[in-house]
Design a protein around this motif. Structure first.
Motif, PDB file in Angstrom:
ATOM      1  N   GLY A  86      45.807  46.001  33.190  1.00 40.15           N
ATOM      2  CA  GLY A  86      46.596  45.041  33.948  1.00 40.15           C
ATOM      3  C   GLY A  86      46.652  43.693  33.234  1.00 40.15           C
ATOM      4  N   PHE A  87      45.508  43.186  32.827  1.00 41.77           N
ATOM      5  CA  PHE A  87      45.463  41.891  32.140  1.00 41.77           C
ATOM      6  C   PHE A  87      46.175  41.975  30.792  1.00 41.77           C
ATOM      7  CE2 PHE A  87      43.450  38.434  29.707  1.00 41.77           C
ATOM      8  CZ  PHE A  87      43.626  37.388  30.599  1.00 41.77           C
ATOM      9  N   ILE A  88      45.960  43.066  30.077  1.00 39.17           N
ATOM     10  CA  ILE A  88      46.623  43.264  28.785  1.00 39.17           C
ATOM     11  C   ILE A  88      48.145  43.268  28.975  1.00 39.17           C
ATOM     12  CG2 ILE A  88      46.954  44.935  26.899  1.00 39.17           C
ATOM     13  CD1 ILE A  88      44.003  45.809  27.357  1.00 39.17           C
TER      14      ILE A  88
ATOM     15  N   GLU B  34      39.214  38.279  35.267  1.00 35.49           N
ATOM     16  CA  GLU B  34      40.615  38.274  34.818  1.00 35.49           C
ATOM     17  C   GLU B  34      41.489  37.705  35.924  1.00 35.49           C
ATOM     18  OE1 GLU B  34      41.838  42.308  34.091  1.00 35.49           O
ATOM     19  OE2 GLU B  34      40.081  42.775  32.886  1.00 35.49           O
ATOM     20  N   LYS B  35      41.224  38.159  37.140  1.00 40.09           N
ATOM     21  CA  LYS B  35      42.058  37.752  38.277  1.00 40.09           C
ATOM     22  C   LYS B  35      41.895  36.273  38.580  1.00 40.09           C
ATOM     23  CE  LYS B  35      42.453  42.397  40.041  1.00 40.09           C
ATOM     24  NZ  LYS B  35      42.718  43.287  41.152  1.00 40.09           N
ATOM     25  N   LEU B  36      40.667  35.774  38.442  1.00 41.35           N
ATOM     26  CA  LEU B  36      40.428  34.339  38.654  1.00 41.35           C
ATOM     27  C   LEU B  36      41.237  33.509  37.667  1.00 41.35           C
ATOM     28  CD1 LEU B  36      36.635  33.806  39.316  1.00 41.35           C
ATOM     29  CD2 LEU B  36      38.571  33.020  40.695  1.00 41.35           C
TER      30      LEU B  36
ATOM     31  N   GLU C 201      40.999  49.473  49.956  1.00 44.47           N
ATOM     32  CA  GLU C 201      40.156  50.110  48.938  1.00 44.47           C
ATOM     33  C   GLU C 201      40.860  51.316  48.310  1.00 44.47           C
ATOM     34  OE1 GLU C 201      36.081  50.761  49.871  1.00 44.47           O
ATOM     35  OE2 GLU C 201      35.714  48.607  50.125  1.00 44.47           O
ATOM     36  N   LEU C 202      42.069  51.631  48.791  1.00 42.47           N
ATOM     37  CA  LEU C 202      42.856  52.707  48.160  1.00 42.47           C
ATOM     38  C   LEU C 202      43.119  52.280  46.723  1.00 42.47           C
ATOM     39  CD1 LEU C 202      44.450  55.398  48.500  1.00 42.47           C
ATOM     40  CD2 LEU C 202      46.444  54.000  49.085  1.00 42.47           C
ATOM     41  N   CYS C 203      42.609  53.070  45.790  1.00 46.98           N
ATOM     42  CA  CYS C 203      42.633  52.652  44.382  1.00 46.98           C
ATOM     43  C   CYS C 203      44.062  52.520  43.858  1.00 46.98           C
ATOM     44  CB  CYS C 203      41.830  53.656  43.563  1.00 46.98           C
ATOM     45  SG  CYS C 203      41.754  53.256  41.824  1.00 46.98           S
ATOM     46  N   HIS C 204      44.846  53.591  43.954  1.00 48.48           N
ATOM     47  CA  HIS C 204      46.226  53.619  43.452  1.00 48.48           C
ATOM     48  C   HIS C 204      47.192  53.983  44.576  1.00 48.48           C
ATOM     49  CE1 HIS C 204      44.198  54.712  39.454  1.00 48.48           C
ATOM     50  NE2 HIS C 204      44.658  53.486  39.322  1.00 48.48           N
ATOM     51  N   TYR C 205      48.426  53.473  44.493  1.00 44.68           N
ATOM     52  CA  TYR C 205      49.387  53.811  45.545  1.00 44.68           C
ATOM     53  C   TYR C 205      49.782  55.283  45.524  1.00 44.68           C
ATOM     54  CZ  TYR C 205      53.046  53.210  41.904  1.00 44.68           C
ATOM     55  OH  TYR C 205      53.805  53.299  40.770  1.00 44.68           O
TER      56      TYR C 205
ATOM     57  N   SER D 171      49.148  49.093  39.870  1.00 47.04           N
ATOM     58  CA  SER D 171      49.151  50.391  40.550  1.00 47.04           C
ATOM     59  C   SER D 171      48.349  50.374  41.849  1.00 47.04           C
ATOM     60  CB  SER D 171      48.573  51.451  39.610  1.00 47.04           C
ATOM     61  OG  SER D 171      49.201  51.380  38.348  1.00 47.04           O
ATOM     62  N   ALA D 172      47.947  49.206  42.309  1.00 45.59           N
ATOM     63  CA  ALA D 172      47.058  49.088  43.470  1.00 45.59           C
ATOM     64  C   ALA D 172      47.649  49.689  44.735  1.00 45.59           C
ATOM     65  CB  ALA D 172      46.713  47.620  43.705  1.00 45.59           C
ATOM     66  N   GLY D 173      46.785  50.269  45.561  1.00 46.28           N
ATOM     67  CA  GLY D 173      47.196  50.844  46.840  1.00 46.28           C
ATOM     68  C   GLY D 173      47.861  49.818  47.736  1.00 46.28           C
TER      69      GLY D 173
ATOM     70  N   ALA E 160      35.981  49.272  43.361  1.00 46.01           N
ATOM     71  CA  ALA E 160      35.886  48.899  41.949  1.00 46.01           C
ATOM     72  C   ALA E 160      37.272  48.796  41.304  1.00 46.01           C
ATOM     73  CB  ALA E 160      35.036  49.916  41.194  1.00 46.01           C
ATOM     74  N   CYS E 161      38.246  49.558  41.812  1.00 47.12           N
ATOM     75  CA  CYS E 161      39.595  49.528  41.222  1.00 47.12           C
ATOM     76  C   CYS E 161      40.207  48.137  41.345  1.00 47.12           C
ATOM     77  CB  CYS E 161      40.496  50.535  41.914  1.00 47.12           C
ATOM     78  SG  CYS E 161      39.952  52.219  41.691  1.00 47.12           S
ATOM     79  N   THR E 162      39.929  47.446  42.435  1.00 50.83           N
ATOM     80  CA  THR E 162      40.510  46.130  42.675  1.00 50.83           C
ATOM     81  C   THR E 162      39.593  45.010  42.179  1.00 50.83           C
ATOM     82  OG1 THR E 162      41.566  47.070  44.629  1.00 50.83           O
ATOM     83  CG2 THR E 162      41.552  44.674  44.472  1.00 50.83           C
TER      84      THR E 162
HETATM   85  O1  C5P Z   1      44.053  52.100  37.183  1.00 50.52           O
HETATM   86  P1  C5P Z   1      45.029  51.622  36.154  1.00 50.52           P
HETATM   87  O2  C5P Z   1      44.333  50.977  34.964  1.00 50.52           O
HETATM   88  O3  C5P Z   1      46.019  52.634  35.722  1.00 50.52           O
HETATM   89  O4  C5P Z   1      45.852  50.467  36.873  1.00 50.52           O
HETATM   90  C1  C5P Z   1      46.618  49.545  36.146  1.00 50.52           C
HETATM   91  C2  C5P Z   1      46.089  48.150  36.356  1.00 50.52           C
HETATM   92  O5  C5P Z   1      46.364  47.691  37.676  1.00 50.52           O
HETATM   93  C3  C5P Z   1      44.573  48.049  36.235  1.00 50.52           C
HETATM   94  O6  C5P Z   1      44.201  47.964  34.869  1.00 50.52           O
HETATM   95  C4  C5P Z   1      44.262  46.796  37.029  1.00 50.52           C
HETATM   96  O7  C5P Z   1      44.446  45.647  36.244  1.00 50.52           O
HETATM   97  C5  C5P Z   1      45.330  46.834  38.126  1.00 50.52           C
HETATM   98  N1  C5P Z   1      44.807  47.375  39.396  1.00 50.52           N
HETATM   99  C6  C5P Z   1      44.310  46.508  40.350  1.00 50.52           C
HETATM  100  N2  C5P Z   1      43.846  46.979  41.547  1.00 50.52           N
HETATM  101  C7  C5P Z   1      43.869  48.290  41.816  1.00 50.52           C
HETATM  102  C8  C5P Z   1      44.364  49.204  40.859  1.00 50.52           C
HETATM  103  C9  C5P Z   1      44.836  48.712  39.654  1.00 50.52           C
HETATM  104  O8  C5P Z   1      44.278  45.290  40.123  1.00 50.52           O
HETATM  105  N3  C5P Z   1      43.439  48.732  43.009  1.00 50.52           N
END
Ligand code: C5P
Length: 319
Positions: A237-239, A288-290, A264-268, A101-103, A276-278
């Motif tokens: 995301g990882f799950i 997790e990303k590594l 830094e936009l958390c969600h699109y 859901s990243a921006g 922190a979202c990313t």
């Molecule tokens: O925020 P939400 O948990 O709904 O987003 C789904 C997943 O997308 C997150 O658990 C995370 O793994 C990933 N994400 C990300 N970077 C963002 C927003 C979400 O990697 N900026």
């Protein structure tokens, strides 16, 4: 930006995070609110093939099946779907997309590519309407955290986001995975809305992830990381990535490892900015990303321009 290049190379440490995120991380380590006691060993440098085999043997997809206390005595065997999630596509889906859901996915024009996959997984309240060009419009599976089920703002009962899809819900349980303790004190009470939804929509596949599955994923992340990771469950995301690796022959993950569009936009779909979202604060997201970066079989060009990682499904892995 420096951190982004290091992440692409698979060479990041929490010391590269801004002071606020480092402080938040330390506070979670001290609080250890889920009672994590890691018994494994940290940071053997494993090859991609070894890592994949370990993941396949240890990260067994598991949902509540109603056979264990307290759920067995509460009639959950008849409440949960008759066909388990891992058996929904017994021969495996061919190619699957996991859409973060990243921006950073805004202005990506990835929609058409995403919809060309056999199945598409999305998260929580992430919409497609109005964003089709960048995120596509097909949704096969939606992973929802317990707040989606309990917070009235999300309209879980009547929003079309949660209809005509496979639903997979989860809630942070104690690390011990003691189901009695969890049932008495979930983070957010997802059990009541789950029962209600199952009774009203018995034909919709809807599962709750078993806490053991979630904490096994955490153990694997910690085992393969040199630093001490946050003692909190991995991100949705990882799950989601691991669920699709169990169900599909090939998994294409979009904007988990950020592309050059990193923001830094958390969600699109929301005007809210937070690094922190990313990079993570509560979740061990950076680690997790590594790990996912180490598993990537896709090209560097796709990583940089599409934010895309390609992973083999467990069925395609020879161990
Ligand atoms: O925020 P939400 O948990 O709904 O987003 C789904 C997943 O997308 C997150 O658990 C995370 O793994 C990933 N994400 C990300 N970077 C963002 C927003 C979400 O990697 N900026």
């Amino acid at each position: 930006r420096a951190l982004l290049y290091q992440l692409w190379k698979g060479n990041v440490s929490s010391r590269m995070l801004n002071p606020r995120l480092q402080k938040a991380m330390k506070a979670y380590l001290t609080a250890n609110k889920h009672g994590v006691r890691f018994r494994g060993r940290r940071a053997a440098a494993r090859s991609r093939a070894e890592l994949l085999c370990r993941l396949r043997s240890r990260a067994r997809l598991r949902t509540l099946d109603g056979t264990e206390a307290p759920f067995s005595a509460l009639g959950w065997r008849r409440l949960v779907p008759a066909v388990p999630l891992s058996q929904l596509h017994p021969r495996g889906l061919r190619s699957c997309a996991v859409v973060m859901s990243a921006g950073a996915i805004l202005n990506s024009s990835l929609g058409e590519e995403i919809d060309s996959h056999d199945a598409v997984l999305r998260f929580n309240s992430a919409p497609t309407r109005g964003y089709e060009k960048d995120v596509g419009n097909k949704t096969t599976v939606r992973i929802i955290n317990s707040q989606i089920l309990t917070n009235p703002n999300h309209h879980f009962i009547d929003s079309s986001l949660y209809k005509d899809v496979i639903l997979v819900a989860w809630d942070p349980a104690p690390y011990s995975s003691n189901l009695n303790l969890w049932y008495k004190k979930p983070d957010y009470n997802l059990f009541t809305p789950y029962i209600q939804h199952r009774q009203r929509n018995p034909n919709q596949p809807f599962y709750i992830l078993h806490p053991k599955f979630i904490w096994q994923l955490w153990d694997i992340i910690q085992e393969n990381t040199k630093e001490k990771i946050q003692p909190n469950p991995p991100s949705s995301g990882f799950i989601g990535i691991l669920i699709m690796m169990s169900m599909c022959r090939e998994v294409h993950v979009y904007e988990y490892i950020p592309s050059i569009r990193q923001t830094e936009l958390c969600h699109y779909h929301e005007l809210y900015y937070d690094a922190a979202c990313t990079l993570g604060a509560y979740h061990p997201l950076l680690y997790e990303k590594l790990l996912v970066q180490r598993l990537n079989t896709g090209s560097q060009g796709d990583l940089h321009h599409k934010g895309k990682v390609v992973l083999p499904g467990f069925r395609a892995v020879r161990c």
